[in-house]
Scaffold this active site. Structure first.
Site, mmCIF file in Angstrom:
data_model
loop_
_atom_site.group_PDB
_atom_site.id
_atom_site.type_symbol
_atom_site.label_atom_id
_atom_site.label_comp_id
_atom_site.label_asym_id
_atom_site.label_seq_id
_atom_site.Cartn_x
_atom_site.Cartn_y
_atom_site.Cartn_z
ATOM 1 N N PHE A 122 -10.714 3.473 -1.102
ATOM 2 C CA PHE A 122 -11.042 2.074 0.308
ATOM 3 C C PHE A 122 -11.121 2.642 1.386
ATOM 4 O O PHE A 122 -9.605 4.517 2.417
ATOM 5 C CB PHE A 122 -9.862 1.496 0.513
ATOM 6 C CG PHE A 122 -8.791 0.830 1.206
ATOM 7 C CD1 PHE A 122 -9.714 -0.812 0.741
ATOM 8 C CD2 PHE A 122 -7.807 0.608 2.550
ATOM 9 C CE1 PHE A 122 -9.105 -1.234 2.065
ATOM 10 C CE2 PHE A 122 -8.285 0.044 3.106
ATOM 11 C CZ PHE A 122 -8.371 -1.233 3.376
ATOM 12 N N GLU A 178 -11.674 14.723 4.691
ATOM 13 C CA GLU A 178 -10.383 14.075 4.916
ATOM 14 C C GLU A 178 -9.388 15.399 5.382
ATOM 15 O O GLU A 178 -8.677 15.337 5.333
ATOM 16 C CB GLU A 178 -9.991 13.492 4.232
ATOM 17 C CG GLU A 178 -11.055 11.930 4.287
ATOM 18 C CD GLU A 178 -11.308 11.474 5.629
ATOM 19 O OE1 GLU A 178 -10.317 11.238 6.144
ATOM 20 O OE2 GLU A 178 -12.851 11.071 5.863
ATOM 21 N N TYR A 184 -10.318 2.911 5.897
ATOM 22 C CA TYR A 184 -9.906 2.176 7.040
ATOM 23 C C TYR A 184 -10.154 2.747 8.715
ATOM 24 O O TYR A 184 -9.265 2.302 8.987
ATOM 25 C CB TYR A 184 -8.093 1.928 6.527
ATOM 26 C CG TYR A 184 -7.599 3.402 6.301
ATOM 27 C CD1 TYR A 184 -7.524 4.091 5.470
ATOM 28 C CD2 TYR A 184 -6.865 3.888 7.500
ATOM 29 C CE1 TYR A 184 -7.282 5.420 5.341
ATOM 30 C CE2 TYR A 184 -6.222 4.603 7.396
ATOM 31 C CZ TYR A 184 -6.603 5.487 6.224
ATOM 32 O OH TYR A 184 -5.991 6.836 6.372
ATOM 33 N N GLY A 185 -11.146 4.030 8.416
ATOM 34 C CA GLY A 185 -10.858 4.412 9.718
ATOM 35 C C GLY A 185 -12.351 4.837 9.519
ATOM 36 O O GLY A 185 -13.285 4.110 9.160
ATOM 37 N N SER A 186 -12.790 6.390 10.068
ATOM 38 C CA SER A 186 -14.442 6.266 10.100
ATOM 39 C C SER A 186 -14.730 5.807 9.039
ATOM 40 O O SER A 186 -16.580 5.721 9.110
ATOM 41 C CB SER A 186 -14.087 8.091 10.226
ATOM 42 O OG SER A 186 -14.047 8.700 9.373
HETATM 43 C C1 SIN Z 1 -10.165 6.513 6.138
HETATM 44 O O1 SIN Z 1 -11.515 6.356 6.629
HETATM 45 O O2 SIN Z 1 -10.574 5.622 5.360
HETATM 46 C C2 SIN Z 1 -9.594 7.589 6.750
HETATM 47 C C3 SIN Z 1 -9.226 7.748 7.877
HETATM 48 C C4 SIN Z 1 -10.699 8.593 8.173
HETATM 49 O O3 SIN Z 1 -11.796 8.769 8.203
HETATM 50 O O4 SIN Z 1 -11.438 8.153 9.859
#
Ligand code: SIN
Length: 176
Positions: free
Chosen positions: A10, A85, A12-14
């Protein structure tokens, strides 16, 4: 957690807007009990060691939903994702809800207390930091704008992200 079969991750960010990894399928989805916050420091992507940028992590929020996009990936893709990550994020198991039902998957979360964790700050302070910081992956500001645009494109409202976006847009872009 060793992964041996195709698994949903899942984003939620990049991960929502930057896919530098192969995937078998992707779907919009949501997780429950978590809220997205710009509380994680980034000195490897969107800032520098002495001047970290701000990126999103998940904080426990009973009853709240966090909308994002899930990707079904082969086990070997996790080597790349774990590296991407690596700055404080850990893979945790999560239930991901799609319009068609739920699946068990994983999400990268940077827990409170990890060495890069920044925590909350006044909106104006966060926006100034974001407008100032640039790292190897680009301007911190672009991370915020891309995320807000991707969420809007999926029809998802996230007041925290949109508030930070508005403050960032009201400030000055970084000088490269
Ligand atoms: C994500 O995108 O799910 C984790 C946070 C990120 O890499 O910005």
């Amino acid at each position: 957690m060793t992964i041996t079969q195709p698994t949903w991750v899942f984003g939620y960010g990049s991960l929502i807007w930057k896919q530098d990894f192969p995937y078998l399928e992707s779907r919009p989805g949501r997780i429950t009990g978590w809220a997205r916050r710009f509380w994680q420091g980034s000195h490897d992507h969107r800032g520098l060691e002495h001047d970290p940028g701000r990126v999103v992590t998940l904080v426990a929020a009973p009853g709240e939903h966090c909308h994002g996009r899930a990707f079904l990936v082969e086990p070997e893709v996790f080597e790349h994702l774990d590296h991407r990550e690596k700055n404080g994020y850990e893979r945790i198991a999560v239930d991901i809800a799609f319009a068609s039902g739920s699946v068990q998957g994983v999400v990268y979360r940077a827990a409170e207390g990890n060495p890069a964790f920044l925590g909350p700050a006044p909106l104006a302070e966060m926006a100034a930091q974001i407008n100032r910081c640039v790292g190897p992956s680009g301007a911190n500001r672009d991370y915020v704008l891309e995320l807000a645009q991707a969420l809007r494109g999926m029809g998802c409202a996230d007041p925290h992200v949109f508030e930070v976006e508005a403050r960032v847009l009201a400030g000055n872009a970084p000088q490269h």
